[in-house]
Every structure is written in C-alpha cells, then in structure tokens.
Design a protein around this motif. Structure first.
Motif, PDB file in Angstrom:
ATOM      1  N   CYS A   1      50.353  94.858  56.440  1.00  0.00           N
ATOM      2  CA  CYS A   1      51.077  94.597  57.676  1.00  0.00           C
ATOM      3  C   CYS A   1      50.598  93.258  58.196  1.00  0.00           C
ATOM      4  N   LYS A   2      51.111  92.787  59.297  1.00  0.00           N
ATOM      5  CA  LYS A   2      50.813  91.446  59.778  1.00  0.00           C
ATOM      6  C   LYS A   2      49.307  91.271  60.017  1.00  0.00           C
ATOM      7  N   MET A   3      48.812  90.092  59.619  1.00  0.00           N
ATOM      8  CA  MET A   3      47.384  89.792  59.752  1.00  0.00           C
ATOM      9  C   MET A   3      47.158  88.841  60.926  1.00  0.00           C
ATOM     10  N   LEU A   4      46.005  88.985  61.550  1.00  0.00           N
ATOM     11  CA  LEU A   4      45.580  88.024  62.558  1.00  0.00           C
ATOM     12  C   LEU A   4      44.066  87.968  62.584  1.00  0.00           C
ATOM     13  N   SER A   5      43.543  86.868  63.073  1.00  0.00           N
ATOM     14  CA  SER A   5      42.097  86.746  63.276  1.00  0.00           C
ATOM     15  C   SER A   5      41.829  86.538  64.754  1.00  0.00           C
ATOM     16  N   LEU A   6      40.750  87.086  65.211  1.00  0.00           N
ATOM     17  CA  LEU A   6      40.317  86.945  66.600  1.00  0.00           C
ATOM     18  C   LEU A   6      38.922  86.326  66.612  1.00  0.00           C
ATOM     19  N   ASP A   7      38.695  85.487  67.595  1.00  0.00           N
ATOM     20  CA  ASP A   7      37.413  84.781  67.692  1.00  0.00           C
ATOM     21  C   ASP A   7      36.893  84.928  69.111  1.00  0.00           C
ATOM     22  N   VAL A   8      35.621  85.341  69.231  1.00  0.00           N
ATOM     23  CA  VAL A   8      35.002  85.457  70.556  1.00  0.00           C
ATOM     24  C   VAL A   8      34.566  84.070  71.014  1.00  0.00           C
ATOM     25  N   GLU A   9      34.983  83.668  72.184  1.00  0.00           N
ATOM     26  CA  GLU A   9      34.634  82.350  72.700  1.00  0.00           C
ATOM     27  C   GLU A   9      33.161  82.332  73.126  1.00  0.00           C
ATOM     28  N   SER A  10      32.385  81.452  72.491  1.00  0.00           N
ATOM     29  CA  SER A  10      30.972  81.226  72.860  1.00  0.00           C
ATOM     30  C   SER A  10      30.229  82.548  73.016  1.00  0.00           C
ATOM     31  N   LEU A  11      30.190  83.334  71.956  1.00  0.00           N
ATOM     32  CA  LEU A  11      29.621  84.681  72.040  1.00  0.00           C
ATOM     33  C   LEU A  11      28.177  84.666  72.528  1.00  0.00           C
ATOM     34  N   PHE A  12      27.331  83.816  71.947  1.00  0.00           N
ATOM     35  CA  PHE A  12      25.900  83.888  72.232  1.00  0.00           C
ATOM     36  C   PHE A  12      25.604  83.697  73.723  1.00  0.00           C
ATOM     37  N   THR A  13      26.198  82.683  74.321  1.00  0.00           N
ATOM     38  CA  THR A  13      25.907  82.412  75.729  1.00  0.00           C
ATOM     39  C   THR A  13      26.639  83.358  76.665  1.00  0.00           C
ATOM     40  N   ASN A  14      27.424  84.295  76.120  1.00  0.00           N
ATOM     41  CA  ASN A  14      28.159  85.252  76.959  1.00  0.00           C
ATOM     42  C   ASN A  14      27.745  86.701  76.715  1.00  0.00           C
ATOM     43  N   VAL A  15      26.679  86.918  75.946  1.00  0.00           N
ATOM     44  CA  VAL A  15      26.218  88.283  75.682  1.00  0.00           C
ATOM     45  C   VAL A  15      25.573  88.872  76.938  1.00  0.00           C
TER      46      VAL A  15
ATOM     47  N   SER B   1      32.607  88.737  80.568  1.00  0.00           N
ATOM     48  CA  SER B   1      32.191  87.485  79.927  1.00  0.00           C
ATOM     49  C   SER B   1      32.743  87.302  78.517  1.00  0.00           C
ATOM     50  N   ILE B   2      33.369  88.327  77.953  1.00  0.00           N
ATOM     51  CA  ILE B   2      33.814  88.269  76.560  1.00  0.00           C
ATOM     52  C   ILE B   2      35.321  88.038  76.514  1.00  0.00           C
ATOM     53  N   LYS B   3      35.712  86.879  75.933  1.00  0.00           N
ATOM     54  CA  LYS B   3      37.124  86.522  75.821  1.00  0.00           C
ATOM     55  C   LYS B   3      37.450  86.200  74.364  1.00  0.00           C
ATOM     56  N   PHE B   4      38.642  86.620  73.943  1.00  0.00           N
ATOM     57  CA  PHE B   4      39.071  86.452  72.555  1.00  0.00           C
ATOM     58  C   PHE B   4      40.220  85.460  72.475  1.00  0.00           C
ATOM     59  N   LYS B   5      40.227  84.698  71.373  1.00  0.00           N
ATOM     60  CA  LYS B   5      41.375  83.871  71.006  1.00  0.00           C
ATOM     61  C   LYS B   5      41.955  84.428  69.712  1.00  0.00           C
ATOM     62  N   ALA B   6      43.267  84.411  69.588  1.00  0.00           N
ATOM     63  CA  ALA B   6      43.922  85.008  68.422  1.00  0.00           C
ATOM     64  C   ALA B   6      44.647  83.944  67.611  1.00  0.00           C
ATOM     65  N   GLU B   7      44.690  84.158  66.282  1.00  0.00           N
ATOM     66  CA  GLU B   7      45.456  83.306  65.370  1.00  0.00           C
ATOM     67  C   GLU B   7      46.192  84.205  64.386  1.00  0.00           C
ATOM     68  N   TRP B   8      47.523  84.059  64.354  1.00  0.00           N
ATOM     69  CA  TRP B   8      48.341  84.876  63.461  1.00  0.00           C
ATOM     70  C   TRP B   8      48.421  84.247  62.082  1.00  0.00           C
ATOM     71  N   GLU B   9      48.770  85.047  61.114  1.00  0.00           N
ATOM     72  CA  GLU B   9      48.996  84.539  59.770  1.00  0.00           C
ATOM     73  C   GLU B   9      50.134  83.526  59.781  1.00  0.00           C
ATOM     74  N   SER B  10      50.113  82.616  58.794  1.00  0.00           N
ATOM     75  CA  SER B  10      51.186  81.632  58.644  1.00  0.00           C
ATOM     76  C   SER B  10      51.668  81.683  57.205  1.00  0.00           C
ATOM     77  N   ASN B  11      52.952  81.932  57.022  1.00  0.00           N
ATOM     78  CA  ASN B  11      53.535  82.066  55.674  1.00  0.00           C
ATOM     79  C   ASN B  11      52.791  83.115  54.847  1.00  0.00           C
ATOM     80  N   SER B  12      52.456  84.216  55.510  1.00  0.00           N
ATOM     81  CA  SER B  12      51.754  85.333  54.861  1.00  0.00           C
ATOM     82  C   SER B  12      50.369  84.933  54.347  1.00  0.00           C
TER      83      SER B  12
END
Length: 543
Positions: free
Chosen positions: A134-148, A265-276
C-alpha cells in the motif's frame, strides 16, 4: 565524502540562531565547571549511600579534573540553506564516564518495549519484504534530541522496572537520579561564552541516543495507540519512521495533526512515495502490485569519493572499503538491481585508480562472506593499533601466533588539519612550565589536575618556605622572583605515563631549576627524540 567549505560568518550566525533558542539553552555569566564538578561529586556521595555496600559510586565515577563540554555545528549539506546539527562534545566532561556506563546498562533493552525499533537496514528489509503493498511514506521527528522530555523517559523506565522488565545493578530510584544528574550537568562553551541546556538531551553524550530511542518507544507504546486511525506498519530507526498507509489519502492530514498533538515538543514531517519509490536509511524501496523490492539508495549530493588507490593507506584498509560496499549491495539489492549496483561500484573505484583485479578480488571476498559467513576469530585477540607506516603490514604474520591483531590509524588527514571544533586548551592536565623572571631557568612539572590548582599549591609552597619545592629553593638561593604569569601547559594529556616521560625529557633537554631528574630515566638521544615527537605547545620560549 567530500570537502565542504562553509563561510565562517555564516557558521557563527547559524550557531547563534541555535543557541538563542531560550526554550533549549540558557546563557551563563561565567565558567560553570567548578560548580558543576562540586555538585556532581556531592550528589554521587549522596546516591552512593543508597547503593549496595559493594557498589561505590564515588570510587567509580568521582571526577577530579574534568573539562567543560564545547559546542559545534555539523552542516547538513543535504538540506536547504545548510542548517547546523548541534553537537556538544562531552568527552572528558564531568558526566562522561557515568553516562557511558548508564548507556551500556540501558542499550540491551532497546527494542524490548516497542516492536517498531529497527536494528539496521537488513532488519528493515526482512520485516517489509513479505507485507501486502500500500502507499508508503516516511516520517521524521524534528530535532528529536533537543526535544526529548526527560520526565516522560524516567517515568517510563520507572514503570518498566516495577513491572520487572528492567534489571538494574542499583536501586531504580538511584539509577534514574543518575540519569538526571548526567542530563542536568550539560553546560558547555562556545566562542568564549557559556551556556546550559535546559531541555532535551545533548547530541554528543553517549547516553543521549539511548534516551532518545527510549522516548520513542514510550511514544509508540503509550501515546501512538490512542489515535483512532493508524498506519498498517510503523517501523523506526532512531527518529526516522517508515510507514504504510492503507487508508484514503484524505485521512492522513487529520492523522498527522493528531500525531503532532500527542506530545508538545515532538513534531513530525512527512514525505510520501514518488513514482512508487521511497528512500529510507540507505535503502530505496520499490513498490509494485506484486510486492516490495529493494536497491541501494545514495543521497543526491553523493560524490562517489572513497579512499583513492594511491592514497597512503594500508592495502587491507582499501580492500575492506570495497568489501563492505559490495556486502551492502548483496544484502540490500534484489536480483534485478544487483548488476547495476555492482557496475556502479566498479566504475567508481576504477575512476579512483583501483585495478580491475583488485576490485574483482574484493567482490569475490564479499560473496564468500555473504554466502558462507564465518564467526569472527578475533573476539578475544589483543589489538595493537599503530600509526600507518608502509611495510608495517608485514608484522601481521609475526603477531598472529601471539594472538595479536594489528590495526592502523591515520593521524595526518584533511579532517585533523582543517577541522578544529574544540576551543584552545587552557586549564587541562598535562606537562607545564614556569619561568624565572630574572634568568633563563624554568621549572617543568606534570599534573593530572587543572594547572590553576597546581599553581596555587606552588605559590603556597613558596610562601611557606617549603625546602622540598624547587621554585622556593630557586627564590631562596638566587633571590629571583618567579614569573607566575608565564605558567603554561606545553603537553596536554590525561595519561600519567606520557606526562612523566615528557616531563623527564624536558628536564634533561633544557636549563631548569628542578631538584630531581623526573620519574623516568632517559638518556640524551631518547629525551631529544621524545621532545621532538611530542608536538609540544607554547614551546617558543623553551629554547
């Protein structure tokens, strides 16, 4: 794998922007090292009383002459405007030894609380390969270490300890207080100014990656399940998440908003797949109707630069680079992508001067290691690490019967010559010199503590007329005042054997007022050689 030149003013400006974040950092008016050292040792004594009699925290972790951590930024060249990744180098700091020990205790528990934890790329591939697509995406935690949020991590660990999942060598409350002590001791310097980190954990401490991973396991087991809509797969390597989204795309934005509201303090950025296609770690994930397949992923700014064939490195080092890259290709690539990856590596190393027979030999070795893996035979071997000198590799045959493995290190590299992140050494252990105000004689000494502490003792000895002190005897016999302002560290090191060897060599080589020849007996040739090879600092006035 390339040299990146960043304008110094841009670097300082970006660092100042990071340090101006009042939520994370607080400026200090003076050097906090002495205060932190006293507080740290006092807290250790208090906690040690609560430990078993055979576990003395003070004896294990008390600090005598620590150094203050320092801040520097690593440019993220793959991101727009090249932001800095904040690093606080804590080696030799008040809490470094304790943080290393705590990290060693906690590391085996990573992945035991959350099934999302990934160990490496192969683990990721094995867990995704057979899943429905099914559709893929990646998520990234913004500046995780300084926001723990540290309190959440400690509460999570306390709960797991009470449930019997954590087995600790000291009482749980003591162990958690030791973690807080390490995090609270995080003050540092940058460009002559002093700061304290007041939130999150510092990238640069051996304990921080463990705490960041543990927080994400708390997030995935306690907070994430409260959302009504969930991905069908959620896998994580530190702060990078791979997810599969089986729902309608319109449901994702509400999900992301709810996800970002779970912890302040924890915020995510998302990136969807491109051309599968979707990159994750060093893997390119290909999605089709029949399933997932995988190839090696390189970032767009990858330079193709590795060790040149004619560079001054041992031949086994060059071959090991090739073998590791071929092994990565074999472990990651599906059959339809493997020939192209092997061809890419062959072309890259051919451009770097590698003969075809050398590349083919490395590929054959990689295939043997991949298809017939063998357990390491050097698990209990002693390691002898030497600066690389051409021809020394032949020593391996002589050392093998003694169960000694020879390895090499490079000391003269572009990085050591061009990159200087640490502040100049000022008050560190090492060999020091003190000059006379009226004659060329000097005093050479060594100390494992701060030079300022040792100078204070010398001044007291002169004031109290201590006849065992060489400086007082010089003042008494010649009526020459001591130039205390000339005191300087000429060979900074925390290694006592090195200090004593260099001190004795200096006494033997230069006019001095020392009463003894030093701890080590050295002749003229050896002492001259040691002084020459020690790369002494501030030595212009020695001669």
């Amino acid at each position: 794998n390339s040299v990146v030149i960043l304008d110094r003013e841009d670097y300082l400006r970006k660092a100042d922007v990071l340090l101006s974040d009042s939520r994370t950092y607080t400026p200090l008016v003076s050097n906090p090292l002495d205060r932190i050292k006293r507080t740290f040792n006092k807290k250790l004594r208090t906690l040690s009383d609560l430990c078993p009699p055979d576990f003395d925290l003070v004896q294990r972790f008390r600090v005598i002459c620590p150094s203050l951590p320092y801040f520097y930024g690593l440019p993220k060249t793959h991101k727009p405007d090249i932001p800095l990744r904040p690093i606080i180098s804590s080696r030799g700091s008040v809490s470094y030894s304790l943080a290393s020990w705590l990290a060693k205790i906690l590391s085996p528990f990573l992945g035991t609380f959350s099934p999302a934890h990934l160990r490496h790329s192969q683990d990721f591939i094995e867990r995704v390969r057979s899943l429905p697509t099914c559709k893929m995406l990646s998520l990234d935690v913004e500046s995780l270490f300084t926001n723990v949020p540290l309190d959440d991590v400690l509460d999570f660990l306390r709960e797991k300890a009470h449930e019997g999942f954590l087995h600790l060598p000291v009482p749980t409350d003591v162990f958690l207080d030791l973690i807080r002590l390490c995090v609270d001791s995080n003050s540092f310097s940058f460009q002559g100014k002093y700061y304290s980190q007041t939130f999150g954990v510092a990238m640069g401490s051996p304990l921080s990656p463990v705490l960041a991973n543990l927080y994400m396991e708390y997030f995935e087991t306690v907070l994430l399940p409260t959302l009504d809509v969930q991905p069908s797969l959620w896998l994580r390597y530190v702060d990078d998440i791979f997810a599969l989204w089986p729902h309608d795309s319109s449901l994702f934005q509400p999900f992301l908003e709810a996800l970002n509201n779970l912890a302040p303090s924890i915020k995510f950025k998302a990136e969807w797949e491109s051309n599968s296609l979707l990159p994750f770690l060093d893997v390119h994930v290909h999605r089709s109707d029949t399933g997932f397949s995988f190839s090696v992923y390189r970032k767009p700014m990858h330079s193709g630069m590795y060790i040149h064939y004619f560079s001054y490195h041992a031949s086994p080092v060059k071959k090991s680079v090739l073998i590791s890259l071929f092994l990565r290709a074999l472990r990651i690539c599906d059959p339809q992508f493997l020939p192209a990856e092997i061809s890419t590596l062959h072309n890259s190393f051919s451009r770097l001067g590698y003969p075809s027979h050398f590349i083919d030999s490395a590929f054959s070795r990689a295939k043997r290691n991949f298809f017939s893996p063998k357990l390491s035979t050097h698990g209990n071997s002693s390691i002898l690490c030497l600066p690389y000198i051409s021809g020394l590799s032949n020593l391996n045959n002589s050392l093998r019967p003694l169960d000694i493995k020879l390895t090499f290190r490079q000391t003269n590299t572009l990085r050591t010559n061009l990159v200087h992140t640490s502040p100049p050494s000022t008050d560190v252990p090492g060999v020091y010199s003190i000059s006379c105000s009226s004659c060329p004689l000097q005093y050479f000494g060594e100390t494992g503590r701060a030079l300022s502490d040792r100078l204070r003792e010398h001044k007291n000895s002169v004031r109290l007329a201590d006849t065992n002190n060489a400086l007082f005897c010089h003042v008494r016999d010649h009526s020459h005042p001591i130039d205390w302002s000339s005191a300087k560290t000429v060979f900074p090191t925390s290694n006592s054997d090195s200090r004593r060897l260099v001190e004795s060599s200096l006494i033997h080589n230069f006019p001095c007022m020392n009463l003894s020849p030093g701890f080590v007996s050295v002749d003229a040739f050896l002492s001259h050689y040691i002084v020459k090879c020690s790369k002494l600092q501030n030595t212009r006035d020695l001669t």
